[in-house]
Design a protein around this motif. Structure first.
Motif, PDB file in Angstrom:
ATOM      1  N   ASN A   3       0.969   8.774  -4.395  1.00 25.32           N
ATOM      2  CA  ASN A   3       0.932   7.779  -5.661  1.00 25.32           C
ATOM      3  C   ASN A   3      -0.417   7.279  -5.958  1.00 25.32           C
ATOM      4  O   ASN A   3      -1.004   7.186  -4.965  1.00 25.32           O
ATOM      5  N   ILE A  22       0.923  -4.233  -5.949  1.00 30.79           N
ATOM      6  CA  ILE A  22       1.393  -2.806  -5.665  1.00 30.79           C
ATOM      7  C   ILE A  22       1.679  -2.593  -4.156  1.00 30.79           C
ATOM      8  O   ILE A  22       2.327  -2.004  -3.862  1.00 30.79           O
ATOM      9  N   LYS A  23       0.650  -3.099  -3.336  1.00 34.01           N
ATOM     10  CA  LYS A  23       0.714  -2.787  -1.959  1.00 34.01           C
ATOM     11  C   LYS A  23       1.861  -3.092  -1.319  1.00 34.01           C
ATOM     12  O   LYS A  23       2.401  -2.829  -0.494  1.00 34.01           O
ATOM     13  N   SER A  25       4.678  -4.306  -2.951  1.00 29.43           N
ATOM     14  CA  SER A  25       6.258  -3.848  -3.289  1.00 29.43           C
ATOM     15  C   SER A  25       6.034  -2.272  -3.060  1.00 29.43           C
ATOM     16  O   SER A  25       7.179  -1.846  -2.787  1.00 29.43           O
ATOM     17  N   PHE A  26       5.041  -1.473  -2.916  1.00 31.11           N
ATOM     18  CA  PHE A  26       5.365  -0.190  -2.963  1.00 31.11           C
ATOM     19  C   PHE A  26       4.729   0.753  -1.633  1.00 31.11           C
ATOM     20  O   PHE A  26       4.671   1.898  -1.596  1.00 31.11           O
ATOM     21  N   ILE A  30      -0.593   3.741  -1.224  1.00 33.53           N
ATOM     22  CA  ILE A  30      -0.745   4.087  -2.527  1.00 33.53           C
ATOM     23  C   ILE A  30      -2.420   3.857  -2.617  1.00 33.53           C
ATOM     24  O   ILE A  30      -3.197   3.107  -2.309  1.00 33.53           O
ATOM     25  N   ASN A  51      -0.043   8.068 -11.424  1.00 37.66           N
ATOM     26  CA  ASN A  51       1.250   8.133 -11.683  1.00 37.66           C
ATOM     27  C   ASN A  51       1.341   6.908 -12.873  1.00 37.66           C
ATOM     28  O   ASN A  51       2.275   7.027 -13.762  1.00 37.66           O
ATOM     29  N   TYR A 112       7.129  -5.872 -11.431  1.00 36.69           N
ATOM     30  CA  TYR A 112       7.756  -4.669 -10.378  1.00 36.69           C
ATOM     31  C   TYR A 112       8.562  -3.929 -11.360  1.00 36.69           C
ATOM     32  O   TYR A 112       8.577  -2.434 -10.806  1.00 36.69           O
ATOM     33  N   LYS A 116       8.083   0.241 -10.939  1.00 41.54           N
ATOM     34  CA  LYS A 116       8.901   1.137 -10.309  1.00 41.54           C
ATOM     35  C   LYS A 116       9.327   2.351 -10.888  1.00 41.54           C
ATOM     36  O   LYS A 116       9.653   3.378 -10.239  1.00 41.54           O
ATOM     37  N   LEU A 119       6.268   4.467  -9.926  1.00 41.97           N
ATOM     38  CA  LEU A 119       5.751   4.417  -8.597  1.00 41.97           C
ATOM     39  C   LEU A 119       7.110   4.456  -7.571  1.00 41.97           C
ATOM     40  O   LEU A 119       7.923   3.712  -7.804  1.00 41.97           O
ATOM     41  N   TYR A 120       6.935   5.138  -6.427  1.00 48.10           N
ATOM     42  CA  TYR A 120       8.143   5.200  -5.408  1.00 48.10           C
ATOM     43  C   TYR A 120       7.767   4.565  -4.257  1.00 48.10           C
ATOM     44  O   TYR A 120       6.700   4.968  -3.627  1.00 48.10           O
ATOM     45  N   LYS A 121       8.485   3.829  -3.671  1.00 50.64           N
ATOM     46  CA  LYS A 121       8.240   3.396  -2.262  1.00 50.64           C
ATOM     47  C   LYS A 121       8.589   4.286  -1.113  1.00 50.64           C
ATOM     48  O   LYS A 121       9.509   5.149  -1.303  1.00 50.64           O
TER      49      LYS A 121
END
Length: 121
Positions: A3, A22-23, A25-26, A30, A51, A112, A116, A119-121
Motif C-alpha cells: 500500500n 494511516i500507520k 489504522s492500517f 504502508i 492506492n 478511517y 479503508k 487501503l487494506y490492513k
C-alpha cells in the motif's frame, strides 16, 4: 501488494496527523510520500503508483482542485481524497475529478472509513 499513499498538504502538523492515522489504522508497512503543493503532487503521481492520494484543497503554488483536474487530464485514475476547510467546494471538487471529499477538522473515526476503501490492513 504494498500500500502506498501520497499526502499533498502544505501544513506539516496536518501531515503528521494523516501519517499517524494511516500507520495506526492500517499498519506501519504502508509507504507514505509527502509533498507540500499541487505541483509536487502531480510530479509524484506521474512517477509512482498510489492506492490513494490525500490532497488539501488550498495549497500554495497550486491548489488541490487544479492538481486533481490536471491529474485526471493526464489519465491518472488514482483515487483522490480531498480534505479541506474551505466551505462549498465539494461539488466543484467532484467536477474536477476528486473521488471523495472530507471537511476539516480531521478526525480518525471519520477519515478511517474513507481510507479503508483504498487501503487494506
Amino acid at each position: 501488494m504494498v500500500n502506498r499513499v501520497l499526502i499533498a498538504e502544505d501544513d506539516e502538523d496536518t501531515r503528521i496527523v494523516y501519517k499517524t492515522i494511516i500507520k495506526t489504522s492500517f499498519g506501519s508497512d504502508i509507504i507514505i510520500d509527502e509533498v507540500e503543493d499541487g505541483k509536487e503532487e502531480i510530479e509524484f503521481a506521474k512517477r509512482n503508483k498510489y492506492n490513494v492520494i490525500i490532497s488539501d484543497g488550498n495549497m500554495k503554488r497550486l491548489d488541490g482542485l487544479v492538481a486533481a483536474e490536471i491529474l485526471r487530464g493526464l489519465g491518472i485514475t488514482t483515487p483522490i481524497v480531498m480534505v479541506s476547510g474551505l466551505i462549498g467546494i465539494e461539488e466543484e471538487a467532484k467536477k474536477r475529478g476528486v473521488t471523495e471529499f472530507y471537511s476539516k477538522p480531521i478526525k480518525s473515526a471519520n477519515l478511517y472509513p474513507i481510507l479503508k476503501k483504498y487501503l487494506y490492513k
